[in-house]
Design a protein around this motif. Structure first.
Motif, PDB file in Angstrom:
ATOM      1  N   LEU A 107       0.984  -1.307  -0.149  1.00  0.00           N
ATOM      2  CA  LEU A 107       0.004  -0.040   0.024  1.00  0.00           C
ATOM      3  C   LEU A 107       1.050   1.330  -0.201  1.00  0.00           C
ATOM      4  O   LEU A 107       1.964   1.514   0.880  1.00  0.00           O
ATOM      5  N   ASN A 109       1.357   5.579   0.126  1.00  0.00           N
ATOM      6  CA  ASN A 109       0.491   6.771   0.457  1.00  0.00           C
ATOM      7  C   ASN A 109       1.485   7.889   0.043  1.00  0.00           C
ATOM      8  O   ASN A 109       2.457   7.864   0.341  1.00  0.00           O
ATOM      9  N   TYR A 111       1.832  11.822   0.850  1.00  0.00           N
ATOM     10  CA  TYR A 111       1.203  12.823   1.562  1.00  0.00           C
ATOM     11  C   TYR A 111       1.702  14.382   0.973  1.00  0.00           C
ATOM     12  O   TYR A 111       2.959  14.429   1.038  1.00  0.00           O
ATOM     13  N   MET A 118      -2.242  10.433   8.684  1.00  0.00           N
ATOM     14  CA  MET A 118      -3.286   9.346   8.692  1.00  0.00           C
ATOM     15  C   MET A 118      -3.709   9.191  10.165  1.00  0.00           C
ATOM     16  O   MET A 118      -2.771   9.192  11.234  1.00  0.00           O
ATOM     17  N   PHE A 145       5.951   9.784  13.653  1.00  0.00           N
ATOM     18  CA  PHE A 145       4.927   8.581  13.667  1.00  0.00           C
ATOM     19  C   PHE A 145       4.693   8.190  15.079  1.00  0.00           C
ATOM     20  O   PHE A 145       5.758   8.133  15.827  1.00  0.00           O
ATOM     21  N   LEU A 160      10.472   9.209  11.430  1.00  0.00           N
ATOM     22  CA  LEU A 160      10.945   8.314  10.091  1.00  0.00           C
ATOM     23  C   LEU A 160      11.409   8.776   9.256  1.00  0.00           C
ATOM     24  O   LEU A 160      11.135   9.902   8.589  1.00  0.00           O
ATOM     25  N   HIS A 178      -1.650   3.031  15.495  1.00  0.00           N
ATOM     26  CA  HIS A 178      -0.339   4.028  15.141  1.00  0.00           C
ATOM     27  C   HIS A 178      -0.996   5.270  13.923  1.00  0.00           C
ATOM     28  O   HIS A 178      -2.031   5.054  13.615  1.00  0.00           O
ATOM     29  N   ASN A 192       5.224   7.021   1.298  1.00  0.00           N
ATOM     30  CA  ASN A 192       5.316   5.769   2.245  1.00  0.00           C
ATOM     31  C   ASN A 192       4.871   4.577   1.647  1.00  0.00           C
ATOM     32  O   ASN A 192       3.728   4.807   1.046  1.00  0.00           O
ATOM     33  N   THR A 194       4.050   0.545   2.605  1.00  0.00           N
ATOM     34  CA  THR A 194       3.790  -0.504   3.522  1.00  0.00           C
ATOM     35  C   THR A 194       3.550  -1.930   2.839  1.00  0.00           C
ATOM     36  O   THR A 194       2.722  -2.003   2.195  1.00  0.00           O
ATOM     37  N   ARG A 196       3.156  -5.789   2.782  1.00  0.00           N
ATOM     38  CA  ARG A 196       2.133  -6.595   3.657  1.00  0.00           C
ATOM     39  C   ARG A 196       2.052  -7.794   2.858  1.00  0.00           C
ATOM     40  O   ARG A 196       2.510  -8.428   1.936  1.00  0.00           O
TER      41      ARG A 196
HETATM   42  O1  LIG Z   1       2.283   6.995   6.117  1.00  0.00           O
HETATM   43  C1  LIG Z   1       2.897   6.146   7.137  1.00  0.00           C
HETATM   44  O2  LIG Z   1       3.930   6.023   7.510  1.00  0.00           O
HETATM   45  C2  LIG Z   1       2.054   4.806   7.618  1.00  0.00           C
HETATM   46  C3  LIG Z   1       0.850   4.594   7.021  1.00  0.00           C
HETATM   47  C4  LIG Z   1       0.074   3.298   7.436  1.00  0.00           C
HETATM   48  O3  LIG Z   1      -0.134   3.386   8.749  1.00  0.00           O
HETATM   49  C5  LIG Z   1      -0.744   2.670   6.500  1.00  0.00           C
HETATM   50  O4  LIG Z   1      -0.462   2.840   5.250  1.00  0.00           O
HETATM   51  O5  LIG Z   1      -1.430   1.741   7.194  1.00  0.00           O
END
Ligand SMILES: O=C(O)CCC(=O)C(=O)O
Ligand SMILES: [Fe+2]
Length: 200
Positions: A107, A109, A111, A118, A145, A160, A178, A192, A194, A196
């Motif tokens: 995933l 993101n 920003y 978030m 974070f 971070l 978080h 970012n 993530t 998974r």
């Molecule tokens: O942008 C981040 O550091 C965290 C993003 C996050 O927690 C997520 O995508 O679930």
């Protein structure tokens, strides 16, 4: 990651979970290269979510990628993943080596500035492998974070850094929330990722 190096990477959570901050794993040139490539080539979309029964559209942009076009449900909305790009596969390899785990999806993101963040959540969606590792790679602006324990509300904050890797493991999602707090002190964008494991 060998045993020796894994012992040196400390758990930033005091109890009820394991989250390892690996520090910077990509140098400045790699950060610049991957940031630019991802910014230009990822299919960024504004995130749609159902919160308290209402559809909202976030300013932050998101994208899901994976080894196949699996469908997934995220914040009450069903979507289809994109297939990993060349750069995402390269980053997946870096993250897998460093964390000693494997991943089949990511995933992303975006920003645009510190005003986007978030809210507190945990990543416990049903489709995710139970207690599987989630590896978070950061590019662009440095951001704070925060973790908050679900019961006793204890908070742990971490910065971070650009090019850094944070790996949330074991019972982290069960016991801790978080968030990425919004801030008026950051004016530049951040990406970012993530990584998974989805049960396909
Ligand atoms: O942008 C981040 O550091 C965290 C993003 C996050 O927690 C997520 O995508 O679930
Ligand atoms: Fe998360």
């Amino acid at each position: 990651m060998d045993l020796f190096s894994s012992e040196k990477i400390k758990n930033i959570l005091p109890f009820d979970g394991v989250t390892n901050y690996h520090g910077i794993v990509l140098d400045k040139n790699q950060c610049d290269f991957f940031y630019q490539k991802l910014f230009e080539t990822i299919e960024w979309k504004n995130d749609e979510a159902i919160i308290f029964g209402k559809k909202i559209i976030t300013k932050r942009k998101v994208a899901w990628y994976g080894i196949s076009e699996f469908s997934y449900k995220y914040s009450g909305v069903t979507k289809t993943a994109n297939i990993f790009t060349k750069e995402l596969l390269e980053l997946k390899e870096v993250v897998e080596k460093e964390s000693g785990e494997t991943y089949n999806s990511c995933l992303l993101n975006l920003y645009h500035s510190g005003e986007e963040g978030m809210a507190y959540h945990s990543d416990g969606e049903k489709m995710l492998k139970k207690n599987g590792a989630i590896a978070s790679l950061s590019l662009g602006a440095e951001r704070k974070f925060s973790f908050k324990h679900k019961e006793n509300k204890q908070r742990i904050d971490i910065i971070l850094e650009r090019g850094s890797l944070l790996v949330m493991r074991e019972f982290t999602q069960t016991n801790w929330l978080h968030r990425l707090p919004p801030t008026k002190m950051v004016f530049t964008p951040r990406i970012n990722l993530t990584f998974r494991t989805i049960e396909l």
